[in-house]
Structures are given as C-alpha cells and as structure tokens.
Design an enzyme around this catalytic site. Structure first.
Site, PDB file in Angstrom:
ATOM      1  N   ARG A   1       0.830  -1.052  -0.057  1.00 25.09           N
ATOM      2  CA  ARG A   1      -0.009  -0.082  -0.032  1.00 25.09           C
ATOM      3  C   ARG A   1       0.779   1.214   0.066  1.00 25.09           C
ATOM      4  O   ARG A   1       1.575   1.386   0.872  1.00 25.09           O
ATOM      5  CB  ARG A   1      -0.791  -0.100   1.248  1.00 25.09           C
ATOM      6  CG  ARG A   1      -1.872  -1.242   1.471  1.00 25.09           C
ATOM      7  CD  ARG A   1      -2.904  -0.993   0.018  1.00 25.09           C
ATOM      8  NE  ARG A   1      -3.847  -2.184   0.324  1.00 25.09           N
ATOM      9  CZ  ARG A   1      -4.043  -3.028  -0.582  1.00 25.09           C
ATOM     10  NH1 ARG A   1      -3.440  -2.920  -1.546  1.00 25.09           N
ATOM     11  NH2 ARG A   1      -4.921  -4.016  -0.258  1.00 25.09           N
ATOM     12  N   GLU A   2       0.555   1.964  -0.862  1.00 20.85           N
ATOM     13  CA  GLU A   2       1.442   3.504  -0.878  1.00 20.85           C
ATOM     14  C   GLU A   2       0.420   4.342  -0.684  1.00 20.85           C
ATOM     15  O   GLU A   2      -0.775   4.453  -1.375  1.00 20.85           O
ATOM     16  CB  GLU A   2       2.105   3.716  -2.465  1.00 20.85           C
ATOM     17  CG  GLU A   2       3.256   2.646  -2.539  1.00 20.85           C
ATOM     18  CD  GLU A   2       3.745   2.738  -4.187  1.00 20.85           C
ATOM     19  OE1 GLU A   2       4.626   2.021  -4.293  1.00 20.85           O
ATOM     20  OE2 GLU A   2       3.095   3.239  -5.105  1.00 20.85           O
TER      21      GLU A   2
ATOM     22  N   ALA B   1     -10.740  26.961   3.230  1.00 18.48           N
ATOM     23  CA  ALA B   1     -10.158  25.723   3.675  1.00 18.48           C
ATOM     24  C   ALA B   1      -8.677  25.879   4.161  1.00 18.48           C
ATOM     25  O   ALA B   1      -8.260  26.773   3.717  1.00 18.48           O
ATOM     26  CB  ALA B   1     -10.481  24.669   2.802  1.00 18.48           C
TER      27      ALA B   1
ATOM     28  N   GLU C   1      -8.389  34.049   5.137  1.00 14.27           N
ATOM     29  CA  GLU C   1      -8.550  33.962   3.587  1.00 14.27           C
ATOM     30  C   GLU C   1      -9.692  34.780   3.340  1.00 14.27           C
ATOM     31  O   GLU C   1      -9.779  35.255   1.986  1.00 14.27           O
ATOM     32  CB  GLU C   1      -8.853  32.440   3.339  1.00 14.27           C
ATOM     33  CG  GLU C   1      -7.795  31.603   3.341  1.00 14.27           C
ATOM     34  CD  GLU C   1      -7.926  30.257   2.950  1.00 14.27           C
ATOM     35  OE1 GLU C   1      -9.075  29.929   2.791  1.00 14.27           O
ATOM     36  OE2 GLU C   1      -7.057  29.344   3.127  1.00 14.27           O
TER      37      GLU C   1
ATOM     38  N   GLY D   1      -8.550   6.346  -1.020  1.00  9.80           N
ATOM     39  CA  GLY D   1      -7.852   5.121  -1.771  1.00  9.80           C
ATOM     40  C   GLY D   1      -6.158   5.424  -1.859  1.00  9.80           C
ATOM     41  O   GLY D   1      -5.774   4.541  -1.644  1.00  9.80           O
TER      42      GLY D   1
ATOM     43  N   GLU E   1      -6.145  11.806   4.698  1.00  6.36           N
ATOM     44  CA  GLU E   1      -6.449  13.076   4.989  1.00  6.36           C
ATOM     45  C   GLU E   1      -7.950  13.006   5.371  1.00  6.36           C
ATOM     46  O   GLU E   1      -8.814  12.381   4.880  1.00  6.36           O
ATOM     47  CB  GLU E   1      -6.301  13.990   3.516  1.00  6.36           C
ATOM     48  CG  GLU E   1      -6.895  15.357   3.729  1.00  6.36           C
ATOM     49  CD  GLU E   1      -6.949  16.159   2.714  1.00  6.36           C
ATOM     50  OE1 GLU E   1      -7.010  17.578   2.667  1.00  6.36           O
ATOM     51  OE2 GLU E   1      -6.491  15.582   1.442  1.00  6.36           O
TER      52      GLU E   1
ATOM     53  N   GLU F   1      -0.115  32.369  -1.630  1.00 10.32           N
ATOM     54  CA  GLU F   1      -1.349  32.101  -1.512  1.00 10.32           C
ATOM     55  C   GLU F   1      -2.226  33.246  -2.279  1.00 10.32           C
ATOM     56  O   GLU F   1      -1.814  34.267  -1.906  1.00 10.32           O
ATOM     57  CB  GLU F   1      -2.142  31.712  -0.065  1.00 10.32           C
ATOM     58  CG  GLU F   1      -3.333  31.200  -0.104  1.00 10.32           C
ATOM     59  CD  GLU F   1      -3.906  31.087   1.293  1.00 10.32           C
ATOM     60  OE1 GLU F   1      -4.552  30.098   1.382  1.00 10.32           O
ATOM     61  OE2 GLU F   1      -3.405  31.599   2.334  1.00 10.32           O
TER      62      GLU F   1
END
Length: 173
Positions: A45-46, A84, A104, A123, A127, A149
């Site tokens: 699994r990566e 976010a 923001e 998958g 996160e 940003e």
C-alpha cells in the site's frame, strides 16, 4: 466463526507488516507499507499521510455563501471552493476553521457548528477534512494570505452556488 466480525460481516482489516516513508515533505509524507490481507496474502500500500484540514461553509447575514476562486497547480486550473486549510500541529479543528476563514476572507463568524468529517481521497491518503458551518459573518479585518497564496473572495446566493455546481464551475469535493 473465524474471519467474521461480531456484526456478522467479514473482517476486512488489513494489518501492517512493515513499511517505510519514501518521501518526507514540508506538508505531507508518502508511505509504502507491506500489509497482510484478510485472506492471509500480502500486498503493498502506497499512500499519503496528511495532517488533516478544515473546510467552512460560511453564510453571510443576507444568505449568500462565501467562496474563493483560486488556481490549483496540480489540476492546472482555477476552482471555486469554500474557505479551507491545513490543521497546524497542536491546533484544534475549530481554531483552524476560525483562523482560515479570517485569513482567507477577512470574515469572522458569531456561530459555528461542526458537521460530519469527510475523507476526500480514501484510496491513497489518510487526509480528513473537518467540516464546519459558520454564520453571523462580519468583516473583522483584512485578508492575511500566506506568501504563496493568491485567491479572490466570491459571494454567491445558494441558487447561484447550486447552478455553479450543475454547470461544473464548482467541482471541488
């Protein structure tokens, strides 16, 4: 019965045997683990380890919603998204949500509600996004964006936001 959970369903747990961090960046790391599958075989699994993030559905007193127009380099285009940002070490999700909204957009909110947590990339990443709803917005200062940003604040009515989704102008999960 072996291999079954108490709920009656099959045990689908994969167990880590060994692994390595193959990339360590300033924001996330990439890990490659060897795992034992439920049937006894092994596999690799990566995945990306991510510190977590927040997202804020922010509503102005007149009902309009606060969005941001921002260029996202990996996708090579601009997106309309809700405010976010990444959760900093030793910072609560609510503190992050308050900070990100102010930094923001320049807005602060009088009322906050935490919504269910989302996992946008299950998958290949751990996160999680802690989602909040904020209302009673008022301008509390200037935007204080990070040095790298660049974004534009966009305010849309709920109908305009819904139309933007159907037209493919809002596609961020």
């Amino acid at each position: 019965m072996p291999g079954e959970k108490e709920s009656g369903g099959m045990d689908l747990t994969e167990n880590r045997i060994d692994g390595d961090v193959v990339y360590q960046g300033g924001f996330f790391e990439v890990t490659r683990d060897q795992v034992r599958l439920p049937g006894g075989r092994t596999s690799q699994r990566e995945f990306i380890r991510h510190p977590g993030a927040v997202a804020v559905f922010a509503a102005l007193p007149d009902g309009r919603l606060v969005f941001e127009r921002q260029f996202r380099y990996p996708a090579g285009r601009e997106f309309l998204e809700i405010p976010a940002g990444k959760i900093d070490p030793h910072e609560s999700p609510l503190a992050t949500a308050r900070r990100e909204l102010l930094e923001e957009t320049g807005y602060a909110a009088a009322h906050w509600w935490q919504l269910p947590t989302g996992y946008p990339c299950i998958g290949y990443s751990d996160e999680r996004i802690e989602i909040f709803s904020a209302s009673g917005l008022h301008l509390a200062g200037e935007k204080t964006l990070d040095h790298n940003e660049f974004l534009e604040v966009v305010e849309l009515s709920p109908d305009e936001a819904r139309q933007a989704v159907w037209e493919g102008r809002i596609t961020d999960a």
